[in-house]
Structure formats: structure tokens, C-alpha cells
Design a protein around this motif. Sequence first.
Motif, PDB file in Angstrom:
ATOM      1  N   GLY A  78       0.816  -1.210   0.000  1.00  0.00           N
ATOM      2  CA  GLY A  78       0.000   0.000   0.000  1.00  0.00           C
ATOM      3  C   GLY A  78       0.844   1.250   0.000  1.00  0.00           C
ATOM      4  N   ALA A  79       1.939   1.236   0.752  1.00  0.00           N
ATOM      5  CA  ALA A  79       2.815   2.402   0.798  1.00  0.00           C
ATOM      6  C   ALA A  79       3.466   2.613  -0.556  1.00  0.00           C
ATOM      7  CB  ALA A  79       3.872   2.221   1.887  1.00  0.00           C
ATOM      8  N   SER A  80       3.904   1.545  -1.218  1.00  0.00           N
ATOM      9  CA  SER A  80       4.561   1.720  -2.508  1.00  0.00           C
ATOM     10  C   SER A  80       3.560   2.130  -3.581  1.00  0.00           C
ATOM     11  CB  SER A  80       5.313   0.451  -2.909  1.00  0.00           C
ATOM     12  OG  SER A  80       4.411  -0.621  -3.089  1.00  0.00           O
ATOM     13  N   ALA A  81       2.318   1.706  -3.464  1.00  0.00           N
ATOM     14  CA  ALA A  81       1.306   2.108  -4.439  1.00  0.00           C
ATOM     15  C   ALA A  81       1.004   3.592  -4.323  1.00  0.00           C
ATOM     16  CB  ALA A  81       0.029   1.294  -4.231  1.00  0.00           C
ATOM     17  N   ASN A  82       1.277   4.186  -3.174  1.00  0.00           N
ATOM     18  CA  ASN A  82       1.032   5.599  -2.940  1.00  0.00           C
ATOM     19  C   ASN A  82       2.272   6.440  -3.167  1.00  0.00           C
ATOM     20  OD1 ASN A  82      -1.702   5.765  -2.194  1.00  0.00           O
ATOM     21  ND2 ASN A  82      -1.231   4.928  -0.202  1.00  0.00           N
ATOM     22  N   SER A  83       3.284   5.944  -3.843  1.00  0.00           N
ATOM     23  CA  SER A  83       4.540   6.670  -3.889  1.00  0.00           C
ATOM     24  C   SER A  83       5.018   6.920  -5.302  1.00  0.00           C
ATOM     25  CB  SER A  83       5.597   5.902  -3.101  1.00  0.00           C
ATOM     26  OG  SER A  83       5.828   4.653  -3.711  1.00  0.00           O
ATOM     27  N   GLY A  84       6.042   7.765  -5.386  1.00  0.00           N
ATOM     28  CA  GLY A  84       6.720   7.972  -6.649  1.00  0.00           C
ATOM     29  C   GLY A  84       6.297   9.187  -7.464  1.00  0.00           C
ATOM     30  N   TYR A  85       5.777  10.234  -6.835  1.00  0.00           N
ATOM     31  CA  TYR A  85       5.293  11.386  -7.587  1.00  0.00           C
ATOM     32  C   TYR A  85       6.399  12.148  -8.301  1.00  0.00           C
ATOM     33  CZ  TYR A  85       6.678  14.718  -3.861  1.00  0.00           C
ATOM     34  OH  TYR A  85       7.367  15.485  -2.962  1.00  0.00           O
ATOM     35  N   ALA A  86       7.630  12.086  -7.807  1.00  0.00           N
ATOM     36  CA  ALA A  86       8.719  12.860  -8.400  1.00  0.00           C
ATOM     37  C   ALA A  86       9.008  12.438  -9.846  1.00  0.00           C
ATOM     38  CB  ALA A  86       9.984  12.748  -7.559  1.00  0.00           C
ATOM     39  N   GLY A  87       8.669  11.226 -10.202  1.00  0.00           N
ATOM     40  CA  GLY A  87       8.906  10.758 -11.561  1.00  0.00           C
ATOM     41  C   GLY A  87       8.003  11.393 -12.602  1.00  0.00           C
ATOM     42  N   SER A  88       6.859  11.940 -12.178  1.00  0.00           N
ATOM     43  CA  SER A  88       5.911  12.522 -13.128  1.00  0.00           C
ATOM     44  C   SER A  88       5.473  13.934 -12.740  1.00  0.00           C
ATOM     45  CB  SER A  88       4.682  11.617 -13.251  1.00  0.00           C
ATOM     46  OG  SER A  88       4.093  11.425 -11.974  1.00  0.00           O
ATOM     47  N   CYS A  89       6.140  14.526 -11.756  1.00  0.00           N
ATOM     48  CA  CYS A  89       5.801  15.877 -11.305  1.00  0.00           C
ATOM     49  C   CYS A  89       7.053  16.749 -11.288  1.00  0.00           C
ATOM     50  CB  CYS A  89       5.201  15.856  -9.899  1.00  0.00           C
ATOM     51  SG  CYS A  89       3.662  14.909  -9.757  1.00  0.00           S
ATOM     52  N   THR A  90       6.886  18.022 -11.570  1.00  0.00           N
ATOM     53  CA  THR A  90       7.981  18.985 -11.528  1.00  0.00           C
ATOM     54  C   THR A  90       7.573  20.173 -10.671  1.00  0.00           C
ATOM     55  OG1 THR A  90       7.182  20.092 -13.521  1.00  0.00           O
ATOM     56  CG2 THR A  90       8.811  18.326 -13.833  1.00  0.00           C
ATOM     57  N   ASN A  91       8.506  21.096 -10.467  1.00  0.00           N
ATOM     58  CA  ASN A  91       8.242  22.311  -9.684  1.00  0.00           C
ATOM     59  C   ASN A  91       7.651  21.982  -8.311  1.00  0.00           C
ATOM     60  OD1 ASN A  91       9.145  23.921 -11.825  1.00  0.00           O
ATOM     61  ND2 ASN A  91       7.128  23.844 -12.776  1.00  0.00           N
ATOM     62  N   ILE A  92       8.239  21.008  -7.638  1.00  0.00           N
ATOM     63  CA  ILE A  92       7.762  20.566  -6.322  1.00  0.00           C
ATOM     64  C   ILE A  92       8.153  21.604  -5.275  1.00  0.00           C
ATOM     65  CG2 ILE A  92       7.929  18.748  -4.583  1.00  0.00           C
ATOM     66  CD1 ILE A  92       8.678  16.848  -6.994  1.00  0.00           C
ATOM     67  N   GLN A  93       7.152  22.103  -4.542  1.00  0.00           N
ATOM     68  CA  GLN A  93       7.382  23.133  -3.529  1.00  0.00           C
ATOM     69  C   GLN A  93       6.535  22.855  -2.298  1.00  0.00           C
ATOM     70  OE1 GLN A  93       6.967  27.092  -5.104  1.00  0.00           O
ATOM     71  NE2 GLN A  93       7.850  26.516  -7.060  1.00  0.00           N
ATOM     72  N   ILE A  94       6.937  23.449  -1.185  1.00  0.00           N
ATOM     73  CA  ILE A  94       6.201  23.307   0.061  1.00  0.00           C
ATOM     74  C   ILE A  94       5.668  24.672   0.477  1.00  0.00           C
ATOM     75  CG2 ILE A  94       8.233  23.602   1.536  1.00  0.00           C
ATOM     76  CD1 ILE A  94       7.004  21.422   3.377  1.00  0.00           C
ATOM     77  N   TYR A  95       4.481  24.677   1.081  1.00  0.00           N
ATOM     78  CA  TYR A  95       3.850  25.914   1.539  1.00  0.00           C
ATOM     79  C   TYR A  95       3.351  25.738   2.966  1.00  0.00           C
ATOM     80  CZ  TYR A  95       3.918  27.246  -3.349  1.00  0.00           C
ATOM     81  OH  TYR A  95       4.332  27.545  -4.628  1.00  0.00           O
ATOM     82  N   PRO A  96       3.623  26.740   3.819  1.00  0.00           N
ATOM     83  CA  PRO A  96       3.154  26.679   5.209  1.00  0.00           C
ATOM     84  C   PRO A  96       1.674  27.027   5.297  1.00  0.00           C
ATOM     85  CG  PRO A  96       4.289  28.738   4.837  1.00  0.00           C
ATOM     86  CD  PRO A  96       4.410  27.950   3.558  1.00  0.00           C
ATOM     87  N   PRO A  97       1.081  26.835   6.465  1.00  0.00           N
ATOM     88  CA  PRO A  97      -0.302  27.290   6.665  1.00  0.00           C
ATOM     89  C   PRO A  97      -0.400  28.781   6.351  1.00  0.00           C
ATOM     90  CG  PRO A  97       0.442  25.965   8.519  1.00  0.00           C
ATOM     91  CD  PRO A  97       1.644  26.222   7.663  1.00  0.00           C
ATOM     92  N   ASP A  98      -1.548  29.189   5.840  1.00  0.00           N
ATOM     93  CA  ASP A  98      -1.752  30.602   5.514  1.00  0.00           C
ATOM     94  C   ASP A  98      -3.121  31.029   6.041  1.00  0.00           C
ATOM     95  OD1 ASP A  98      -3.670  29.622   3.673  1.00  0.00           O
ATOM     96  OD2 ASP A  98      -2.229  29.643   2.034  1.00  0.00           O
ATOM     97  N   GLY A  99      -3.607  32.163   5.592  1.00  0.00           N
ATOM     98  CA  GLY A  99      -4.890  32.660   6.071  1.00  0.00           C
ATOM     99  C   GLY A  99      -6.069  31.785   5.692  1.00  0.00           C
ATOM    100  N   ASN A 100      -5.905  30.926   4.677  1.00  0.00           N
ATOM    101  CA  ASN A 100      -7.000  30.072   4.209  1.00  0.00           C
ATOM    102  C   ASN A 100      -6.912  28.634   4.718  1.00  0.00           C
ATOM    103  OD1 ASN A 100      -8.124  32.171   2.619  1.00  0.00           O
ATOM    104  ND2 ASN A 100      -6.590  31.761   1.038  1.00  0.00           N
ATOM    105  N   THR A 101      -5.718  28.207   5.109  1.00  0.00           N
ATOM    106  CA  THR A 101      -5.531  26.823   5.563  1.00  0.00           C
ATOM    107  C   THR A 101      -4.700  26.802   6.836  1.00  0.00           C
ATOM    108  OG1 THR A 101      -3.514  26.524   4.267  1.00  0.00           O
ATOM    109  CG2 THR A 101      -5.590  25.925   3.193  1.00  0.00           C
ATOM    110  N   ASN A 102      -4.844  25.745   7.611  1.00  0.00           N
ATOM    111  CA  ASN A 102      -4.057  25.602   8.832  1.00  0.00           C
ATOM    112  C   ASN A 102      -3.153  24.372   8.763  1.00  0.00           C
ATOM    113  OD1 ASN A 102      -5.969  23.647   9.000  1.00  0.00           O
ATOM    114  ND2 ASN A 102      -6.564  24.058  11.108  1.00  0.00           N
TER     115      ASN A 102
END
Length: 137
Positions: free
Chosen positions: A20-44
Amino acid sequence: MQTKSFAALAIVALGQFIAGASANSGYAGSCTNIQIYPPDGNTNYWKIAADCKNNAGQTNLNTKINIDSCFSNSNGALVAQLNGSFHSSCTNIILTGTVLSASCRNTGGANVNTSIDTNNVIGNADGALYCFNQGNL
């Protein structure tokens, strides 16, 4: 006999968890511009955003996932866990490539530097990020 049956059942369950864990993995192979965002005024919650290819080969721009729903703090260590809410006990959260790093409190109250490769937990399903069969934002 019961001990052997229990051990066999535990091995089967562990195998299903790993599958199950491996079936949910591997996004880097088909995704680019990977970024992280902290909580903001709309999300916590913290989120990862990326541009991900769908099954037709087109790119879905800025698809996002709530990574608090994918990771937890387990005694100062980041671990994959559904609805983990890691950020409530972690600081200095950064993403380098696909590696999520943070300083997380352990049960003794000390901060521990820890990291986990999100690529082993997060997947791309037809252009949408997901983990533990939970979809994108």
C-alpha cells in the motif's frame, strides 16, 4: 501452532502495508516544480504543490496535497501516517527536492532533527497528488 499462525498473519499484514505504501509513492517521476507551503490565512496545514502529468500526458499545474494528512511526528521522527498532523509538534520545516526535514519534539520534550523522503509516500494519480488513497486539494 497459534504462534506460527499469528506470525504468518503478521507477515501478510506487513506485506500489504508495504504494498500500500509503494502504491502511494513515486510522484517525483511525473511531477515537476515541487514546492512546500506553510499554513496561511486560508488553511491551517502544510501542503506540497507540484505540476503533475495526468494519464493523457498533459500537465496539471499547481496540484496540492495536505501533507499533515500524510506524515506524523513519532517521538521526534517524521513517519508516514494517515492524518498525522506532524506540524503541530515540529518546526523549521523545509523541503529539499522530495525530502521533508524538520525539528520535531520527542516525548522527553527535546527537539530532534529528522527527515523523510516524501516520494516514498506521496503518489501521482492522473495528475493529482495523493497519499494513503487520500486525494489532492
